[in-house]
Scaffold this active site. Structure first.
Site, PDB file in Angstrom:
ATOM      1  N   HIS A 144       1.018  -1.124   0.176  1.00  0.00           N
ATOM      2  CA  HIS A 144       0.072   0.063   0.045  1.00  0.00           C
ATOM      3  C   HIS A 144       0.763   1.232  -0.036  1.00  0.00           C
ATOM      4  O   HIS A 144       1.380   1.776   0.951  1.00  0.00           O
ATOM      5  CB  HIS A 144      -0.905  -0.022   1.245  1.00  0.00           C
ATOM      6  CG  HIS A 144      -1.939   1.122   1.195  1.00  0.00           C
ATOM      7  ND1 HIS A 144      -3.239   0.748   1.463  1.00  0.00           N
ATOM      8  CD2 HIS A 144      -1.875   2.545   0.892  1.00  0.00           C
ATOM      9  CE1 HIS A 144      -4.129   1.928   1.341  1.00  0.00           C
ATOM     10  NE2 HIS A 144      -3.146   2.868   1.069  1.00  0.00           N
ATOM     11  N   HIS A 168       1.446   4.949  -2.089  1.00  0.00           N
ATOM     12  CA  HIS A 168       0.776   5.923  -3.397  1.00  0.00           C
ATOM     13  C   HIS A 168       2.027   6.410  -4.192  1.00  0.00           C
ATOM     14  O   HIS A 168       2.752   7.026  -3.560  1.00  0.00           O
ATOM     15  CB  HIS A 168      -0.179   7.048  -2.842  1.00  0.00           C
ATOM     16  CG  HIS A 168      -1.277   6.461  -2.209  1.00  0.00           C
ATOM     17  ND1 HIS A 168      -2.809   6.618  -2.748  1.00  0.00           N
ATOM     18  CD2 HIS A 168      -1.753   5.922  -0.933  1.00  0.00           C
ATOM     19  CE1 HIS A 168      -3.262   6.073  -2.131  1.00  0.00           C
ATOM     20  NE2 HIS A 168      -3.052   5.435  -0.952  1.00  0.00           N
ATOM     21  N   GLY A 180      -9.943   8.382  -1.671  1.00  0.00           N
ATOM     22  CA  GLY A 180     -10.229   9.713  -1.527  1.00  0.00           C
ATOM     23  C   GLY A 180     -11.066   9.927  -0.127  1.00  0.00           C
ATOM     24  O   GLY A 180     -10.908   9.180   0.895  1.00  0.00           O
ATOM     25  N   HIS A 189      -9.712   1.423   0.191  1.00  0.00           N
ATOM     26  CA  HIS A 189      -9.686   2.258   1.460  1.00  0.00           C
ATOM     27  C   HIS A 189     -11.110   1.986   2.113  1.00  0.00           C
ATOM     28  O   HIS A 189     -11.910   2.526   1.662  1.00  0.00           O
ATOM     29  CB  HIS A 189      -9.458   3.684   0.906  1.00  0.00           C
ATOM     30  CG  HIS A 189      -7.781   3.782   0.561  1.00  0.00           C
ATOM     31  ND1 HIS A 189      -7.497   3.532  -0.546  1.00  0.00           N
ATOM     32  CD2 HIS A 189      -6.758   4.394   1.397  1.00  0.00           C
ATOM     33  CE1 HIS A 189      -6.104   3.981  -0.738  1.00  0.00           C
ATOM     34  NE2 HIS A 189      -5.861   4.502   0.490  1.00  0.00           N
ATOM     35  N   GLU A 214     -11.218   3.628   7.320  1.00  0.00           N
ATOM     36  CA  GLU A 214     -10.313   4.840   7.736  1.00  0.00           C
ATOM     37  C   GLU A 214     -10.752   5.883   8.216  1.00  0.00           C
ATOM     38  O   GLU A 214     -10.383   6.351   9.464  1.00  0.00           O
ATOM     39  CB  GLU A 214      -9.504   5.008   6.445  1.00  0.00           C
ATOM     40  CG  GLU A 214      -8.088   6.043   6.795  1.00  0.00           C
ATOM     41  CD  GLU A 214      -7.244   6.423   5.459  1.00  0.00           C
ATOM     42  OE1 GLU A 214      -7.887   6.403   4.312  1.00  0.00           O
ATOM     43  OE2 GLU A 214      -6.114   6.992   5.518  1.00  0.00           O
ATOM     44  N   ASP A 270       1.776   3.699   3.171  1.00  0.00           N
ATOM     45  CA  ASP A 270       0.771   4.907   2.511  1.00  0.00           C
ATOM     46  C   ASP A 270       1.592   5.706   1.541  1.00  0.00           C
ATOM     47  O   ASP A 270       1.790   5.522   0.152  1.00  0.00           O
ATOM     48  CB  ASP A 270       0.107   5.135   3.551  1.00  0.00           C
ATOM     49  CG  ASP A 270      -1.505   5.824   3.163  1.00  0.00           C
ATOM     50  OD1 ASP A 270      -1.838   5.422   1.879  1.00  0.00           O
ATOM     51  OD2 ASP A 270      -2.189   6.300   3.774  1.00  0.00           O
ATOM     52  N   ASP A 271       2.094   6.729   2.244  1.00  0.00           N
ATOM     53  CA  ASP A 271       2.581   7.897   1.472  1.00  0.00           C
ATOM     54  C   ASP A 271       4.115   8.157   2.333  1.00  0.00           C
ATOM     55  O   ASP A 271       3.980   9.288   2.788  1.00  0.00           O
ATOM     56  CB  ASP A 271       1.696   9.013   1.488  1.00  0.00           C
ATOM     57  CG  ASP A 271       0.375   8.855   0.761  1.00  0.00           C
ATOM     58  OD1 ASP A 271       0.565   8.935  -0.569  1.00  0.00           O
ATOM     59  OD2 ASP A 271      -0.585   8.510   1.446  1.00  0.00           O
TER      60      ASP A 271
HETATM   61 ZN   LIG Z   1      -3.735   4.988   0.951  1.00  0.00          ZN
END
Ligand SMILES: [Zn+2]
Length: 346
Positions: free
Chosen positions: A24, A26, A184, A211, A214, A292-293
């Site tokens: 996961h 991005h 999003g 997603h 969350e 994630d990021d």
């Molecule tokens: Zn994510």
């Protein structure tokens, strides 16, 4: 204000030596401020800041940022980068290189063509081809890292666009695009809006992750699994304590893609102490650890593993078994998984 624990550097270094998988991550949120400045300069893109210190709070979470929307706000500046195919190629190479340097052997990168085309109105095909050309180029320099890609359906986009994303994904499935994700604003756009698109994806044997859990509760995870046929869930941390949904996830072997630092930064969990990771391990919830990021969060996957070891005292053996869970959860055919399993057993 939430303070974030920092694991000792030597422990991060130790975790770097472990062979890892990130399922996961991005593409758009993976660049560090240093790389953003360099790439912007190279491609003649004007950013709202010219130094690392000025740029950092615009593209990376600070202690003032507390919610998912604060987190998502960083992507406003990052959107300036996706100007043409060439820079997307460079970004992809850079992101793969950083994963490789962190000893990641298998990486699933996800990206949202609708977001990437938002500022410069780049054509969706150019975006995907830029990513795939970047992958191709990095194969020469980093042959030991295997990469696959997931197309993101943006929740704020109309259903028609969601269908277009599925078509695009399927068009490039021979080129290592392996699945579909939904991301999003979860709060305002629950997964059932898109069930038709995801059911079609499942019928086409496209892998599905969503997603969920969350920003919304456990019911969103149930919908993602039962109505949208997700086989993995992005985060899912809000199912903790809901025994009915935990049982569903365990029985159906749905893997949660947990991203500890991101989960706290987006407010999916209130604090480090309240993160359900230990509860999930105890309840034998299928689990993987991811970033994630990493650029936006200012972390690496080794950092996340070190944090689990240092803050939650999770033994290294358990962490290694979580890497094997990631092999199991990978969006790869069985024979590819077997190869990875052997690599991770060495
Ligand atoms: Zn994510």
């Amino acid at each position: 204000m939430i303070s974030h624990p920092t694991p000792p550097l030597d422990l991060i270094e130790e975790m770097k030596q472990i062979r890892k998988i990130d399922l996961h991550r991005h593409l758009e949120g993976s660049l560090l401020p240093e790389a953003i400045l360099t790439l912007a300069k190279k491609h003649h893109i004007t950013l709202p800041a010219n130094s690392i210190d000025e740029l950092r709070p615009l593209v990376q979470v600070t202690e003032q940022d507390q919610t998912l929307l604060d987190f998502i706000k960083k992507f406003d500046v990052l959107a300036l980068l996706f100007k043409n195919k060439k820079i997307i190629q460079d970004i992809t190479c850079q992101v793969i290189q950083e994963a490789y340097e962190d000893h990641i052997y298998y990486l699933e990168l996800r990206f949202a063509p609708t977001y990437m085309s938002g500022y410069w109105q780049l054509n969706y095909h150019d975006i995907i081809e830029g990513v795939l050309e970047g992958q191709e180029l990095s194969k020469k320099d980093f042959p030991n890292i295997l990469t696959r890609f997931i197309i993101i359906v943006n929740r704020e986009a109309p259903l028609k666009t969601a269908k277009e994303m599925l078509r695009l994904g399927l068009t490039y499935r021979k080129n290592d695009i392996v699945g579909l994700d939904l991301a999003g604003d979860e709060q305002n756009y629950p997964p059932e809006i898109f069930q038709e698109v995801f059911q079609e994806a499942a019928q086409s044997n496209f892998f599905i992750t969503i997603h969920a859990g969350e920003a919304r509760g456990a019911e969103a995870v149930q919908t993602a699994v039962e109505k949208c046929r997700a086989v993995r869930i992005g985060h899912g941390v809000r199912i903790a304590g809901n025994s009915q949904i935990e049982t569903l996830i365990r029985d159906k072997k749905i893997y949660l893609e947990v991203c500890p630092t991101s989960n706290v930064q987006t407010g999916a969990v209130r604090s480090w102490e309240k993160h359900p990771i230990l509860h999930f391990l105890e309840e034998k919830i299928p689990l993987t650890i991811n970033t994630d990021d990493p650029g936006v969060s200012g972390i690496t996957l080794s950092h996340e593993y070190a944090l689990l070891s240092d803050f939650y005292k999770i033994p290294v053996k358990t962490l290694q078994s979580l890497c094997l869970s990631s092999v199991q959860a990978a969006f790869l055919p069985e024979q590819e998984k077997e190869k990875l399993k052997k690599l991770f057993a060495e």
